[in-house]
Design a protein around this motif. Sequence first.
Motif, PDB file in Angstrom:
ATOM      1  N   ASN A   1      35.361  35.822  33.613  1.00 16.48           N
ATOM      2  CA  ASN A   1      34.254  35.817  34.982  1.00 16.48           C
ATOM      3  C   ASN A   1      33.709  37.312  34.861  1.00 16.48           C
ATOM      4  OD1 ASN A   1      36.146  34.019  36.711  1.00 16.48           O
ATOM      5  ND2 ASN A   1      38.090  34.683  35.379  1.00 16.48           N
ATOM      6  N   GLY A   2      32.829  37.427  35.090  1.00 16.70           N
ATOM      7  CA  GLY A   2      32.459  38.717  35.253  1.00 16.70           C
ATOM      8  C   GLY A   2      31.088  38.883  36.602  1.00 16.70           C
ATOM      9  N   GLY A   3      31.138  39.783  36.612  1.00 14.78           N
ATOM     10  CA  GLY A   3      29.889  40.454  37.861  1.00 14.78           C
ATOM     11  C   GLY A   3      29.964  41.755  38.055  1.00 14.78           C
ATOM     12  N   VAL A   4      29.086  41.597  39.587  1.00 14.13           N
ATOM     13  CA  VAL A   4      28.991  43.704  39.876  1.00 14.13           C
ATOM     14  C   VAL A   4      29.533  43.688  40.790  1.00 14.13           C
ATOM     15  CG1 VAL A   4      26.748  43.342  40.176  1.00 14.13           C
ATOM     16  CG2 VAL A   4      27.134  45.511  39.881  1.00 14.13           C
ATOM     17  N   GLY A   5      29.938  44.864  41.462  1.00 13.52           N
ATOM     18  CA  GLY A   5      30.861  44.790  43.156  1.00 13.52           C
ATOM     19  C   GLY A   5      29.868  46.110  43.020  1.00 13.52           C
ATOM     20  N   PHE A   6      29.766  46.407  44.748  1.00 16.11           N
ATOM     21  CA  PHE A   6      29.277  47.753  45.488  1.00 16.11           C
ATOM     22  C   PHE A   6      30.040  47.907  46.373  1.00 16.11           C
ATOM     23  CE2 PHE A   6      25.723  44.772  43.980  1.00 16.11           C
ATOM     24  CZ  PHE A   6      24.870  45.352  42.991  1.00 16.11           C
ATOM     25  N   GLU A   7      29.860  49.209  46.106  1.00 10.16           N
ATOM     26  CA  GLU A   7      31.124  50.175  48.459  1.00 10.16           C
ATOM     27  C   GLU A   7      29.963  50.402  49.293  1.00 10.16           C
ATOM     28  OE1 GLU A   7      34.157  50.238  47.396  1.00 10.16           O
ATOM     29  OE2 GLU A   7      34.161  49.539  45.392  1.00 10.16           O
ATOM     30  N   LEU A   8      30.077  50.329  50.137  1.00 11.19           N
ATOM     31  CA  LEU A   8      28.746  49.837  51.422  1.00 11.19           C
ATOM     32  C   LEU A   8      29.492  50.732  52.531  1.00 11.19           C
ATOM     33  CD1 LEU A   8      27.196  46.643  51.054  1.00 11.19           C
ATOM     34  CD2 LEU A   8      26.082  47.985  50.147  1.00 11.19           C
ATOM     35  N   TRP A   9      29.939  51.481  52.789  1.00 11.78           N
ATOM     36  CA  TRP A   9      30.794  52.448  53.348  1.00 11.78           C
ATOM     37  C   TRP A   9      32.284  51.827  53.045  1.00 11.78           C
ATOM     38  CZ3 TRP A   9      26.312  49.759  55.625  1.00 11.78           C
ATOM     39  CH2 TRP A   9      24.864  50.884  55.861  1.00 11.78           C
ATOM     40  N   VAL A  10      33.437  51.512  54.344  1.00 15.78           N
ATOM     41  CA  VAL A  10      34.218  51.283  54.170  1.00 15.78           C
ATOM     42  C   VAL A  10      34.526  49.567  53.503  1.00 15.78           C
ATOM     43  CG1 VAL A  10      35.055  52.207  55.773  1.00 15.78           C
ATOM     44  CG2 VAL A  10      34.553  50.342  56.293  1.00 15.78           C
ATOM     45  N   PHE A  11      33.698  48.847  53.350  1.00 15.87           N
ATOM     46  CA  PHE A  11      33.897  47.156  52.990  1.00 15.87           C
ATOM     47  C   PHE A  11      33.087  47.169  51.133  1.00 15.87           C
ATOM     48  CE2 PHE A  11      31.629  47.156  56.915  1.00 15.87           C
ATOM     49  CZ  PHE A  11      32.995  45.907  57.419  1.00 15.87           C
ATOM     50  N   HIS A  12      33.074  46.596  50.434  1.00 12.67           N
ATOM     51  CA  HIS A  12      32.260  46.623  49.138  1.00 12.67           C
ATOM     52  C   HIS A  12      32.071  44.391  48.784  1.00 12.67           C
ATOM     53  CE1 HIS A  12      36.013  43.695  48.000  1.00 12.67           C
ATOM     54  NE2 HIS A  12      36.943  44.201  48.686  1.00 12.67           N
ATOM     55  N   LEU A  13      30.578  44.731  48.142  1.00 14.16           N
ATOM     56  CA  LEU A  13      30.088  43.160  48.444  1.00 14.16           C
ATOM     57  C   LEU A  13      30.619  43.231  46.755  1.00 14.16           C
ATOM     58  CD1 LEU A  13      28.920  41.275  49.246  1.00 14.16           C
ATOM     59  CD2 LEU A  13      26.800  42.766  49.092  1.00 14.16           C
ATOM     60  N   ASP A  14      30.994  41.452  45.753  1.00 16.13           N
ATOM     61  CA  ASP A  14      30.900  42.048  44.894  1.00 16.13           C
ATOM     62  C   ASP A  14      30.312  40.369  44.795  1.00 16.13           C
ATOM     63  OD1 ASP A  14      32.708  43.633  45.016  1.00 16.13           O
ATOM     64  OD2 ASP A  14      34.536  42.528  44.806  1.00 16.13           O
ATOM     65  N   LEU A  15      29.316  40.273  43.557  1.00 17.33           N
ATOM     66  CA  LEU A  15      29.022  39.675  43.735  1.00 17.33           C
ATOM     67  C   LEU A  15      29.559  38.258  41.550  1.00 17.33           C
ATOM     68  CD1 LEU A  15      25.932  36.930  42.638  1.00 17.33           C
ATOM     69  CD2 LEU A  15      24.758  38.435  42.165  1.00 17.33           C
ATOM     70  N   MET A  16      29.726  37.684  41.683  1.00 17.28           N
ATOM     71  CA  MET A  16      30.562  37.030  40.528  1.00 17.28           C
ATOM     72  C   MET A  16      30.250  35.862  39.932  1.00 17.28           C
ATOM     73  SD  MET A  16      32.935  39.503  39.818  1.00 17.28           S
ATOM     74  CE  MET A  16      34.173  38.771  38.543  1.00 17.28           C
ATOM     75  N   TYR A  17      30.220  35.621  38.009  1.00 16.52           N
ATOM     76  CA  TYR A  17      30.261  34.480  38.104  1.00 16.52           C
ATOM     77  C   TYR A  17      31.023  33.889  36.731  1.00 16.52           C
ATOM     78  CZ  TYR A  17      27.905  31.220  34.609  1.00 16.52           C
ATOM     79  OH  TYR A  17      28.049  29.656  33.727  1.00 16.52           O
ATOM     80  N   HIS A  18      31.854  32.863  37.465  1.00 14.02           N
ATOM     81  CA  HIS A  18      32.884  31.973  36.569  1.00 14.02           C
ATOM     82  C   HIS A  18      32.607  30.910  35.957  1.00 14.02           C
ATOM     83  CE1 HIS A  18      34.728  34.025  40.477  1.00 14.02           C
ATOM     84  NE2 HIS A  18      33.672  33.698  40.749  1.00 14.02           N
ATOM     85  N   HIS A  19      32.733  30.704  34.269  1.00 14.68           N
ATOM     86  CA  HIS A  19      32.597  30.239  33.606  1.00 14.68           C
ATOM     87  C   HIS A  19      33.751  29.535  33.076  1.00 14.68           C
ATOM     88  CE1 HIS A  19      30.294  28.773  30.357  1.00 14.68           C
ATOM     89  NE2 HIS A  19      30.592  28.629  29.915  1.00 14.68           N
ATOM     90  N   TYR A  20      33.790  28.391  33.117  1.00 14.38           N
ATOM     91  CA  TYR A  20      35.116  27.552  32.970  1.00 14.38           C
ATOM     92  C   TYR A  20      35.624  26.634  31.486  1.00 14.38           C
ATOM     93  CZ  TYR A  20      36.871  28.011  38.019  1.00 14.38           C
ATOM     94  OH  TYR A  20      36.657  28.393  39.243  1.00 14.38           O
TER      95      TYR A  20
END
Length: 200
Positions: A156-175
């Motif tokens: 699994n790999g990806g990138v995350g962003f902190e948005l005020w008190v929230f966070h947003l993650d975009l991930m790719y999962h390679h089985y």
Amino acid sequence: MKKIFTAFVFILTCSFTSRVLAQDNAELTIGAKAGINFYSLSSDALVEDDDTGLSYEFGIYGRIGDRFFVQPELNLVSHKTHLITRTQARVGERDALNVHYLRVPVLFGYRTDYNGAVASQIRFMVGPSISYAVGVADNRIDVKRNDLRNAQFALNGGVGFELWVFHLDLMYHHYLSTLFKDGRSEGKGRAFSLTAGLGF
């Protein structure tokens, strides 16, 4: 293969965790997240036709560290794809295959010190996971829980962003494991997920 994979994960976890704990400001963040995923299968001799399905996932995590961090998680994941299989009784009929998993990833990451107007502290993450199939929704293509592999290994790999008190993650999962237990099967899962959450 599974023993080699397990040993590799153990060594990687130990070495990276020791580096994280060596940081002066190694802190613990506990959080929860929820979101959607898009799942599909690679080419499989047992599958005549398939498409990408939209489903959900949610879970909890613990993040240890600041700049460098280790993030173990426990997720409940649903993966969906619409299939026509070569083994089903109703020839040519398409239906959704919806499989529910308990997934345990261990992510190793790096957080930048970027501080923008909206997003801040961008995170880059990569790591292995194991998913255990806990159920299959009723379907018309004759696929049952016993037709699937119990365990699914993935990278699994990806990138995350902190948005005020929230966070947003975009991930790719390679089985790395085939979905079906049948020896003719070659299809392995591929998924993108987008989740939002809170950390404390």
